[in-house]
Write an enzyme that holds these catalytic residues in place. Sequence first.
Site, PDB file in Angstrom:
ATOM      1  N   CYS A 145      -1.755   2.039   7.950  1.00  0.00           N
ATOM      2  CA  CYS A 145      -0.948   0.888   7.777  1.00  0.00           C
ATOM      3  C   CYS A 145      -1.447  -0.533   7.567  1.00  0.00           C
ATOM      4  CB  CYS A 145      -0.101   0.882   8.983  1.00  0.00           C
ATOM      5  SG  CYS A 145       1.423  -0.159   8.779  1.00  0.00           S
ATOM      6  N   SER A 199      10.748   5.638   9.937  1.00  0.00           N
ATOM      7  CA  SER A 199       9.979   5.211  11.063  1.00  0.00           C
ATOM      8  C   SER A 199      10.156   3.841  11.351  1.00  0.00           C
ATOM      9  CB  SER A 199       8.459   5.481  10.763  1.00  0.00           C
ATOM     10  OG  SER A 199       7.760   4.901  12.037  1.00  0.00           O
ATOM     11  N   CYS A 215      -1.376  -3.415  15.034  1.00  0.00           N
ATOM     12  CA  CYS A 215      -1.322  -3.021  13.519  1.00  0.00           C
ATOM     13  C   CYS A 215      -1.574  -4.199  12.471  1.00  0.00           C
ATOM     14  CB  CYS A 215       0.165  -2.930  13.437  1.00  0.00           C
ATOM     15  SG  CYS A 215       0.671  -2.690  11.745  1.00  0.00           S
ATOM     16  N   CYS A 240       3.297  -6.260  15.875  1.00  0.00           N
ATOM     17  CA  CYS A 240       2.593  -5.396  16.764  1.00  0.00           C
ATOM     18  C   CYS A 240       1.217  -5.744  16.789  1.00  0.00           C
ATOM     19  CB  CYS A 240       2.960  -3.840  16.361  1.00  0.00           C
ATOM     20  SG  CYS A 240       4.681  -3.667  16.394  1.00  0.00           S
ATOM     21  N   CYS A 265       3.493   8.219   1.692  1.00  0.00           N
ATOM     22  CA  CYS A 265       3.966   7.275   2.765  1.00  0.00           C
ATOM     23  C   CYS A 265       4.057   5.837   2.174  1.00  0.00           C
ATOM     24  CB  CYS A 265       2.606   7.203   3.650  1.00  0.00           C
ATOM     25  SG  CYS A 265       2.731   6.129   5.090  1.00  0.00           S
ATOM     26  N   CYS A 285       4.902  -7.587   7.414  1.00  0.00           N
ATOM     27  CA  CYS A 285       5.831  -7.378   8.271  1.00  0.00           C
ATOM     28  C   CYS A 285       5.844  -8.475   9.534  1.00  0.00           C
ATOM     29  CB  CYS A 285       5.278  -5.994   9.180  1.00  0.00           C
ATOM     30  SG  CYS A 285       6.442  -5.283  10.409  1.00  0.00           S
ATOM     31  N   GLU A 318       0.853  -1.181  -0.040  1.00  0.00           N
ATOM     32  CA  GLU A 318       0.088   0.022   0.010  1.00  0.00           C
ATOM     33  C   GLU A 318       1.124   1.252   0.010  1.00  0.00           C
ATOM     34  OE1 GLU A 318      -3.469  -1.987   2.897  1.00  0.00           O
ATOM     35  OE2 GLU A 318      -2.317  -0.322   3.504  1.00  0.00           O
ATOM     36  N   SER A 330       8.645   4.213  17.020  1.00  0.00           N
ATOM     37  CA  SER A 330       7.410   3.918  17.480  1.00  0.00           C
ATOM     38  C   SER A 330       7.527   3.363  18.973  1.00  0.00           C
ATOM     39  CB  SER A 330       6.884   2.968  16.680  1.00  0.00           C
ATOM     40  OG  SER A 330       6.863   3.369  15.315  1.00  0.00           O
ATOM     41  N   LEU A 331       7.295   4.090  19.762  1.00  0.00           N
ATOM     42  CA  LEU A 331       7.387   3.799  21.323  1.00  0.00           C
ATOM     43  C   LEU A 331       6.181   3.037  21.896  1.00  0.00           C
ATOM     44  CD1 LEU A 331       9.873   4.139  23.132  1.00  0.00           C
ATOM     45  CD2 LEU A 331       8.917   6.293  23.940  1.00  0.00           C
ATOM     46  N   HIS A 332       5.042   3.866  21.723  1.00  0.00           N
ATOM     47  CA  HIS A 332       3.796   3.413  22.406  1.00  0.00           C
ATOM     48  C   HIS A 332       3.450   3.130  23.810  1.00  0.00           C
ATOM     49  CE1 HIS A 332       3.254   3.276  18.278  1.00  0.00           C
ATOM     50  NE2 HIS A 332       3.805   1.973  17.785  1.00  0.00           N
ATOM     51  N   ASN A 346      -6.184   3.776  14.906  1.00  0.00           N
ATOM     52  CA  ASN A 346      -7.082   3.287  13.990  1.00  0.00           C
ATOM     53  C   ASN A 346      -7.398   1.820  14.215  1.00  0.00           C
ATOM     54  OD1 ASN A 346      -7.744   4.827  11.490  1.00  0.00           O
ATOM     55  ND2 ASN A 346      -5.336   5.254  11.685  1.00  0.00           N
ATOM     56  N   GLY A 397       5.442  -2.584   6.672  1.00  0.00           N
ATOM     57  CA  GLY A 397       6.806  -2.949   6.970  1.00  0.00           C
ATOM     58  C   GLY A 397       7.554  -2.264   8.060  1.00  0.00           C
ATOM     59  N   GLU A 398       8.681  -2.916   8.354  1.00  0.00           N
ATOM     60  CA  GLU A 398       9.688  -2.334   9.106  1.00  0.00           C
ATOM     61  C   GLU A 398      11.232  -2.111   8.335  1.00  0.00           C
ATOM     62  OE1 GLU A 398      10.194  -0.766  11.986  1.00  0.00           O
ATOM     63  OE2 GLU A 398      12.290  -0.878  11.479  1.00  0.00           O
TER      64      GLU A 398
HETATM   65  N1  SAH Z   1       7.117  -0.423  11.001  1.00  0.00           N
HETATM   66  C1  SAH Z   1       7.397   0.780  11.210  1.00  0.00           C
HETATM   67  C2  SAH Z   1       6.914   1.775  10.242  1.00  0.00           C
HETATM   68  C3  SAH Z   1       5.739   1.374   9.729  1.00  0.00           C
HETATM   69  S1  SAH Z   1       4.143   1.673  10.891  1.00  0.00           S
HETATM   70  C4  SAH Z   1       6.941   1.315  12.587  1.00  0.00           C
HETATM   71  O1  SAH Z   1       6.548   0.652  13.175  1.00  0.00           O
HETATM   72  O2  SAH Z   1       7.419   2.504  12.994  1.00  0.00           O
HETATM   73  C5  SAH Z   1       3.938   3.480  10.812  1.00  0.00           C
HETATM   74  C6  SAH Z   1       3.320   3.828  12.253  1.00  0.00           C
HETATM   75  O3  SAH Z   1       1.888   3.635  12.191  1.00  0.00           O
HETATM   76  C7  SAH Z   1       4.046   3.257  13.334  1.00  0.00           C
HETATM   77  O4  SAH Z   1       4.279   4.332  14.415  1.00  0.00           O
HETATM   78  C8  SAH Z   1       2.992   2.268  13.986  1.00  0.00           C
HETATM   79  O5  SAH Z   1       3.048   2.115  15.126  1.00  0.00           O
HETATM   80  C9  SAH Z   1       1.459   3.075  13.376  1.00  0.00           C
HETATM   81  N2  SAH Z   1       0.516   2.201  13.491  1.00  0.00           N
HETATM   82  C10 SAH Z   1       0.216   1.005  12.911  1.00  0.00           C
HETATM   83  N3  SAH Z   1      -0.955   0.427  13.024  1.00  0.00           N
HETATM   84  C11 SAH Z   1      -1.713   1.522  13.666  1.00  0.00           C
HETATM   85  C12 SAH Z   1      -3.024   1.481  14.155  1.00  0.00           C
HETATM   86  N4  SAH Z   1      -3.804   0.528  13.974  1.00  0.00           N
HETATM   87  N5  SAH Z   1      -3.365   2.933  14.617  1.00  0.00           N
HETATM   88  C13 SAH Z   1      -2.499   3.855  14.935  1.00  0.00           C
HETATM   89  N6  SAH Z   1      -1.188   3.724  14.377  1.00  0.00           N
HETATM   90  C14 SAH Z   1      -0.907   2.656  13.937  1.00  0.00           C
HETATM   91 FE1  SF4 Z   2       5.467  -3.724  11.632  1.00  0.00          FE
HETATM   92 FE2  SF4 Z   2       5.450  -1.315  12.120  1.00  0.00          FE
HETATM   93 FE3  SF4 Z   2       3.218  -2.641  11.980  1.00  0.00          FE
HETATM   94 FE4  SF4 Z   2       4.846  -2.964  14.113  1.00  0.00          FE
HETATM   95  S1  SF4 Z   2       3.543  -1.207  13.560  1.00  0.00           S
HETATM   96  S2  SF4 Z   2       3.798  -4.724  12.975  1.00  0.00           S
HETATM   97  S3  SF4 Z   2       6.955  -2.806  13.089  1.00  0.00           S
HETATM   98  S4  SF4 Z   2       4.342  -2.117  10.268  1.00  0.00           S
END
Ligand code: SAH
Ligand code: SF4
Length: 354
Positions: free
Chosen positions: A333, A187, A117, A114, A103, A110, A90, A210-212, A290, A157-158
């Site tokens: 994502c 990221s 995601c 997480c 983006c 991936c 995407e 991405s800390l969370h 999301n 993806g990462e």
């Molecule tokens: N893998 C990398 C980059 C892709 S994800 C990473 O994790 O940073 C890009 C961003 O979207 C990350 O900060 C991820 O945590 C966030 N993200 C993924 N799924 C999400 C969701 N359902 N709601 C909000 N943010 C999300």
């Molecule tokens: Fe992969 Fe980033 Fe999604 Fe985590 S948030 S599963 S690292 S794409």
Amino acid sequence: MTTRYGASRADVDALLADWGEPRYRADQVWDALWRQQIALEDDTALPRALRDRLVDALPLALDPVTELTAHDGMTSKWLWACTRDRAQIETVLMRYPERATVCVSSQAGCAMGCTFCATGQAGFERHLDAGEIVEQVLRAAQASPQRVSNVVFMGMGEPLVNYDNTWAAVERIHDDLGLSARRITVSTVGVAPAMRRLAAERLPVTLAVSLHAATDAEREQLVPLNRRYPIAEVLDAAAEFAGAKGRRVTFEYACIEGVNDSPAQAEVLGRLLGAFPGVGGAHVNLIPLNPTDGFGGHAPAGPSLEAFAARLRGHGVTATVRRNRGTDIAAACGQLRSRELMPQEPPPSARMAP
Ligand code: SAH
Ligand code: SF4
């Protein structure tokens, strides 16, 4: 065979020289691809026969499967099938009055898993090559009346576990497309050794981490990679990057009601990042979650997000609440792909782009 945006300047020069074309033709083709950013098929300045020959010799790497434009007309999203093996990825285009951000995905799927995601829920398929990453930027640019000014590696993806292809794409976006490094954001979920490698590269890209969560126990629940690279190690690598590049690091924090959004959690995060060294310290980008099919949580209400941000500011940490764009077209994502793989109607508020 090299693909259209996988081909280097030397590849294009060699191809046209091989066909006995005058030297200026190579300049013209390169200019159309990378400066004017138009589709070769539409480049009427080229003789018809040459254009057809080029289109054959330099095939595209991505076939559109779905293209959606949000109601406001300013956010578009593509689901592509890679021509090589039909892997689906995407790309999102966010347009602003004077500029646009693309983006991009760095992998099909991936492996990081997480929990919240959609991409992580679907698992890993393969790395994208640099041509596939860069083509996403060019194809989106062709659809944007505004010039693409920023590229963010925040799609599927990462990027830092696909390091070489990601870096090759960054270099082409910088060298061939002409974007300044600070307008290219990588990221990462916190692959500490690769963050240190990034700190040693020639181009000072922008780093987003991405800390969370602010404690290991809480972060492990959301980000399995935290068991391998815990928070202290990720922050240490981020500080090394900030020091080496003189750049402020952004921390992304997907806000999930009842999971990581309490005032106490904001205080712990504020203390942790208030101590982050380097120019400008840490910046936090609060992303309202999301919702995805495989995770039960949802985003906190707006005022509670603002209160969370205010607590961070109390610790000297700058914080912004990201306005979600394109939620009506599942712009987050991995969401469009998961929807496509489990066939459903497109969301009612979305329309197919003409
Ligand atoms: N893998 C990398 C980059 C892709 S994800 C990473 O994790 O940073 C890009 C961003 O979207 C990350 O900060 C991820 O945590 C966030 N993200 C993924 N799924 C999400 C969701 N359902 N709601 C909000 N943010 C999300
Ligand atoms: Fe992969 Fe980033 Fe999604 Fe985590 S948030 S599963 S690292 S794409």
